[in-house]
Design an enzyme around this catalytic site. Sequence first.
Site, PDB file in Angstrom:
ATOM      1  N   LYS A  38       0.839  -1.196   0.000  1.00 12.67           N
ATOM      2  CA  LYS A  38       0.000   0.000   0.000  1.00 12.67           C
ATOM      3  C   LYS A  38       0.877   1.250   0.000  1.00 12.67           C
ATOM      4  CE  LYS A  38      -0.441  -0.022   5.054  1.00 12.67           C
ATOM      5  NZ  LYS A  38      -1.368   0.005   6.202  1.00 12.67           N
ATOM      6  N   TYR A 267      14.214  31.614   4.946  1.00  8.89           N
ATOM      7  CA  TYR A 267      13.084  32.340   5.507  1.00  8.89           C
ATOM      8  C   TYR A 267      13.243  32.572   7.011  1.00  8.89           C
ATOM      9  CZ  TYR A 267      10.507  31.294   1.187  1.00  8.89           C
ATOM     10  OH  TYR A 267      10.100  31.213  -0.121  1.00  8.89           O
TER      11      TYR A 267
END
Length: 386
Positions: A38, A267
């Site tokens: 999965k 940032y």
Amino acid sequence: MFRHIRPVWAEIDLDNIAYNMQQIRRCSKSDEIIGVVKADAYGHGAVDVAPVLLENGANRLAVAVISEAVELRKSGIQCPIMILGYTPLSLVDSIIKYSIEQTVFSYDYAEKLSEAARQKNITLRIHIALDTGMGRIGFLPTEESVWEVYKISKLSNIIIEGIFSHFSTSDETNKEYTYAQLKKFEWFYNELRKKNIKINIRHIGNSAAIMELPETHFEATRPGIILYGYYPSNEVDKNKLNLKPIMTLKTNVVHIKKMMPGEYVSYGRKFKCERESIIATLPVGYADGYTRMLSGKAKVIINGNYAPVIGRICMDQCMIDITDLPSVQVGDEVVIMGESDDKKFTADDMAEIIGTINYEVICMISKRVPRVYIKNGEVVKIRNYV
């Protein structure tokens, strides 16, 4: 650096996948092994990983949603594929068309599957989910649920292929709760047998149970994280199973600059150069799954040395301090996650830093990152998702 892909890629070692599967095959006492692929094989690429699992000991596959199962069928996979989760009835045609084994946890749902199968004149195989202690999908282990499953067994065009449950704490040292779950699972199955309900396989043994609880190895076991070279926790006995990590996340240096004391990186001005510094830019960021939570905490491997990640990780780029590293050049290869010679910085290390588990770290690597498949030390395939 590869010519036809961006300079960020995940190398997937197919030989290590084969090795891990062979080790699991030796450890499991079950006749059948259900390889859990999965989430695109936990980020490794289900279409390319599944054949290797099947060639080296797996008999079946398990996914979470119908689209994952359909993708495998379209790639040519013919073995039994089960869906561990819920599939809306609006997609039942795909279950039928691609011969998928669906999980069932209510009579009403099973009845509708039966009717759809009857209209198509085919027989569907299903797996009964039993909730023994996870608190998610599944019948509760009660007499009422036994009766519900009995009614399901009488539906036309339906075969109960398997019954399964999932352990909540099998990767912990204390196995008391796990044994309580196992007891409920065995009780429920025995009650079904009393009603002459035929079920071909039982599967409850997950990665940790495969390693440490041979009494849970019924007709099938269901390995997940251990397929991909990582252990389910630090509490399991790692001596029980030798594993090799499969994924190495790499990039290249794309820019180098000298920065002066007092200048800032990225940032928020979270990193300030305290000395004359050499800063390299890497073209990888949180949009690639290199989470912002690693900002200022992670390290990478370059030319046999560690280099710290500095400042905030951006969406598409991040910066490293190479001031103390000898002769780094634009184009040099960088290991973001994995091993290089005697150095390593793994999904386990990342998980510890950001307070999560290795499962999540490897599943975070986005489809913007090409997967480069390696066999016998050579590139055999490159998969570009976008």
